[in-house]
Scaffold this motif. Structure first.
Motif, PDB file in Angstrom:
ATOM      1  N   ASN A 181      49.430  80.628 -13.302  1.00 14.64           N
ATOM      2  CA  ASN A 181      49.605  80.838 -14.739  1.00 14.64           C
ATOM      3  C   ASN A 181      48.236  80.613 -15.373  1.00 14.64           C
ATOM      4  O   ASN A 181      47.590  79.582 -15.118  1.00 14.64           O
ATOM      5  CB  ASN A 181      50.602  79.832 -15.332  1.00 14.64           C
ATOM      6  N   LEU A 182      47.785  81.564 -16.182  1.00 19.45           N
ATOM      7  CA  LEU A 182      46.482  81.470 -16.826  1.00 19.45           C
ATOM      8  C   LEU A 182      46.610  80.719 -18.138  1.00 19.45           C
ATOM      9  O   LEU A 182      47.390  81.100 -19.006  1.00 19.45           O
ATOM     10  CB  LEU A 182      45.925  82.876 -17.080  1.00 19.45           C
ATOM     11  N   LEU A 183      45.824  79.658 -18.275  1.00 19.05           N
ATOM     12  CA  LEU A 183      45.759  78.885 -19.509  1.00 19.05           C
ATOM     13  C   LEU A 183      44.416  79.144 -20.147  1.00 19.05           C
ATOM     14  O   LEU A 183      43.380  78.879 -19.530  1.00 19.05           O
ATOM     15  CB  LEU A 183      45.918  77.390 -19.241  1.00 19.05           C
ATOM     16  N   THR A 184      44.406  79.681 -21.345  1.00 16.68           N
ATOM     17  CA  THR A 184      43.172  79.901 -22.080  1.00 16.68           C
ATOM     18  C   THR A 184      43.158  78.945 -23.256  1.00 16.68           C
ATOM     19  O   THR A 184      44.135  78.859 -24.006  1.00 16.68           O
ATOM     20  CB  THR A 184      43.066  81.348 -22.584  1.00 16.68           C
ATOM     21  N   PHE A 185      42.055  78.214 -23.406  1.00 13.61           N
ATOM     22  CA  PHE A 185      41.880  77.303 -24.523  1.00 13.61           C
ATOM     23  C   PHE A 185      40.775  77.879 -25.392  1.00 13.61           C
ATOM     24  O   PHE A 185      39.689  78.193 -24.898  1.00 13.61           O
ATOM     25  CB  PHE A 185      41.468  75.916 -24.015  1.00 13.61           C
ATOM     26  N   GLY A 186      41.046  78.047 -26.680  1.00 12.54           N
ATOM     27  CA  GLY A 186      40.069  78.693 -27.540  1.00 12.54           C
ATOM     28  C   GLY A 186      40.013  78.125 -28.945  1.00 12.54           C
ATOM     29  O   GLY A 186      40.950  77.493 -29.428  1.00 12.54           O
ATOM     30  N   GLN A 187      38.870  78.404 -29.569  1.00 11.05           N
ATOM     31  CA  GLN A 187      38.603  77.966 -30.942  1.00 11.05           C
ATOM     32  C   GLN A 187      37.846  79.071 -31.653  1.00 11.05           C
ATOM     33  O   GLN A 187      36.914  79.656 -31.080  1.00 11.05           O
ATOM     34  CB  GLN A 187      37.779  76.687 -30.911  1.00 11.05           C
ATOM     35  N   SER A 188      38.223  79.343 -32.881  1.00 14.23           N
ATOM     36  CA  SER A 188      37.505  80.345 -33.674  1.00 14.23           C
ATOM     37  C   SER A 188      36.104  79.846 -33.982  1.00 14.23           C
ATOM     38  O   SER A 188      35.900  78.661 -34.219  1.00 14.23           O
ATOM     39  CB  SER A 188      38.229  80.615 -34.990  1.00 14.23           C
ATOM     40  N   VAL A 189      35.146  80.769 -33.978  1.00 10.75           N
ATOM     41  CA  VAL A 189      33.766  80.410 -34.306  1.00 10.75           C
ATOM     42  C   VAL A 189      33.343  81.088 -35.597  1.00 10.75           C
ATOM     43  O   VAL A 189      33.904  82.054 -36.026  1.00 10.75           O
ATOM     44  CB  VAL A 189      32.785  80.758 -33.173  1.00 10.75           C
ATOM     45  N   GLN A 216      50.695  83.865 -18.843  1.00  8.79           N
ATOM     46  CA  GLN A 216      49.499  83.494 -19.595  1.00  8.79           C
ATOM     47  C   GLN A 216      49.888  82.807 -20.894  1.00  8.79           C
ATOM     48  O   GLN A 216      50.870  83.183 -21.525  1.00  8.79           O
ATOM     49  CB  GLN A 216      48.672  84.726 -19.956  1.00  8.79           C
ATOM     50  N   VAL A 217      49.093  81.815 -21.279  1.00 12.20           N
ATOM     51  CA  VAL A 217      49.274  81.131 -22.551  1.00 12.20           C
ATOM     52  C   VAL A 217      47.903  80.929 -23.171  1.00 12.20           C
ATOM     53  O   VAL A 217      46.961  80.514 -22.486  1.00 12.20           O
ATOM     54  CB  VAL A 217      49.962  79.756 -22.364  1.00 12.20           C
ATOM     55  N   TYR A 218      47.793  81.228 -24.459  1.00 13.57           N
ATOM     56  CA  TYR A 218      46.554  80.974 -25.207  1.00 13.57           C
ATOM     57  C   TYR A 218      46.814  79.762 -26.095  1.00 13.57           C
ATOM     58  O   TYR A 218      47.719  79.779 -26.924  1.00 13.57           O
ATOM     59  CB  TYR A 218      46.186  82.186 -26.062  1.00 13.57           C
ATOM     60  N   ILE A 219      46.028  78.712 -25.889  1.00 17.43           N
ATOM     61  CA  ILE A 219      46.205  77.464 -26.620  1.00 17.43           C
ATOM     62  C   ILE A 219      44.992  77.250 -27.522  1.00 17.43           C
ATOM     63  O   ILE A 219      43.862  77.170 -27.039  1.00 17.43           O
ATOM     64  CB  ILE A 219      46.380  76.280 -25.648  1.00 17.43           C
ATOM     65  N   LYS A 232      51.636  67.953 -24.959  1.00 13.47           N
ATOM     66  CA  LYS A 232      50.372  67.288 -25.261  1.00 13.47           C
ATOM     67  C   LYS A 232      50.041  67.621 -26.709  1.00 13.47           C
ATOM     68  O   LYS A 232      49.882  68.791 -27.056  1.00 13.47           O
ATOM     69  CB  LYS A 232      49.255  67.761 -24.331  1.00 13.47           C
ATOM     70  N   GLU A 233      49.998  66.576 -27.521  1.00  9.45           N
ATOM     71  CA  GLU A 233      49.796  66.742 -28.959  1.00  9.45           C
ATOM     72  C   GLU A 233      50.858  67.707 -29.499  1.00  9.45           C
ATOM     73  O   GLU A 233      52.042  67.425 -29.353  1.00  9.45           O
ATOM     74  CB  GLU A 233      48.359  67.154 -29.247  1.00  9.45           C
ATOM     75  N   ASN A 234      50.472  68.830 -30.075  1.00  2.70           N
ATOM     76  CA  ASN A 234      51.452  69.766 -30.645  1.00  2.70           C
ATOM     77  C   ASN A 234      51.827  70.900 -29.702  1.00  2.70           C
ATOM     78  O   ASN A 234      52.505  71.841 -30.105  1.00  2.70           O
ATOM     79  CB  ASN A 234      50.912  70.359 -31.951  1.00  2.70           C
ATOM     80  N   ILE A 235      51.397  70.824 -28.457  1.00  6.86           N
ATOM     81  CA  ILE A 235      51.641  71.897 -27.490  1.00  6.86           C
ATOM     82  C   ILE A 235      52.745  71.472 -26.534  1.00  6.86           C
ATOM     83  O   ILE A 235      52.650  70.426 -25.887  1.00  6.86           O
ATOM     84  CB  ILE A 235      50.358  72.226 -26.685  1.00  6.86           C
ATOM     85  N   GLU A 236      53.796  72.285 -26.448  1.00  9.18           N
ATOM     86  CA  GLU A 236      54.885  72.025 -25.508  1.00  9.18           C
ATOM     87  C   GLU A 236      55.036  73.234 -24.605  1.00  9.18           C
ATOM     88  O   GLU A 236      55.079  74.368 -25.076  1.00  9.18           O
ATOM     89  CB  GLU A 236      56.187  71.767 -26.267  1.00  9.18           C
ATOM     90  N   LEU A 237      55.075  72.978 -23.302  1.00 10.21           N
ATOM     91  CA  LEU A 237      55.247  74.029 -22.309  1.00 10.21           C
ATOM     92  C   LEU A 237      56.508  73.754 -21.503  1.00 10.21           C
ATOM     93  O   LEU A 237      56.792  72.603 -21.164  1.00 10.21           O
ATOM     94  CB  LEU A 237      54.041  74.093 -21.363  1.00 10.21           C
ATOM     95  N   HIS A 238      57.223  74.813 -21.179  1.00  7.93           N
ATOM     96  CA  HIS A 238      58.425  74.717 -20.356  1.00  7.93           C
ATOM     97  C   HIS A 238      58.189  75.510 -19.074  1.00  7.93           C
ATOM     98  O   HIS A 238      57.529  76.553 -19.099  1.00  7.93           O
ATOM     99  CB  HIS A 238      59.634  75.311 -21.083  1.00  7.93           C
ATOM    100  N   PHE A 239      58.731  75.018 -17.969  1.00  9.92           N
ATOM    101  CA  PHE A 239      58.585  75.679 -16.672  1.00  9.92           C
ATOM    102  C   PHE A 239      59.950  75.826 -16.026  1.00  9.92           C
ATOM    103  O   PHE A 239      60.758  74.901 -16.050  1.00  9.92           O
ATOM    104  CB  PHE A 239      57.675  74.851 -15.752  1.00  9.92           C
ATOM    105  N   PHE A 240      60.203  76.993 -15.454  1.00  9.91           N
ATOM    106  CA  PHE A 240      61.455  77.236 -14.743  1.00  9.91           C
ATOM    107  C   PHE A 240      61.138  77.463 -13.271  1.00  9.91           C
ATOM    108  O   PHE A 240      60.103  78.035 -12.921  1.00  9.91           O
ATOM    109  CB  PHE A 240      62.207  78.432 -15.342  1.00  9.91           C
TER     110      PHE A 240
END
Length: 118
Positions: free
Chosen positions: A110-118, A64-67, A43-51
């Motif tokens: 799997n924990l997906l964290t979506f974040g933005q600097s403030v 865990q992945v921080y996006i 999705k956009e510039n994010i690529e995830l692989h799953f096994f």
């Protein structure tokens, strides 16, 4: 020299993982080839692989992945509007470490964290 990262996360059921990432989160499949025990989504510039890891106990999965995003508020609203379950302790908020973020758990915990600097 480093240009990108593609995290590899465990999945128990490829169909369930595909359904979640493509139909819930809006990712698309990568490439034309299908693999029985591997899934690639983007999705956009994010690529995830799953096994495939059929013996995975979701209660013992610490994947865990921080996006990073440039519009965490808009992304959060779109997730909520699309019925994506937000982690019970992961509602959108500004954290003491200077990030505004929220969390999701995929079907395998799997924990997906979506974040933005403030």
């Amino acid at each position: 020299m480093l240009t990108s990262i593609h995290p590899k996360l465990p999945m128990r059921d490829k169909a369930a993982t595909r359904e979640y990432y493509i139909n819930k989160l809006g990712f698309v499949p990568v490439g034309n080839a299908e693999y029985d025990d591997y899934l690639l989504v983007k999705k956009e510039n994010i690529e995830l692989h799953f096994f495939l890891f059929t013996e995975l106990d979701p209660k013992e999965n610490y994947g865990q992945v921080y996006i990073r995003t440039d519009d965490v508020d808009g992304l959060y609203r779109s997730m909520v509007d699309n019925g994506v379950a937000i982690h019970p302790n992961g509602a959108l908020q500004t954290r003491p470490w200077g990030q505004r973020e929220f969390h999701l758990l995929d079907p395998d915990n799997n924990l997906l964290t979506f974040g933005q600097s403030v």
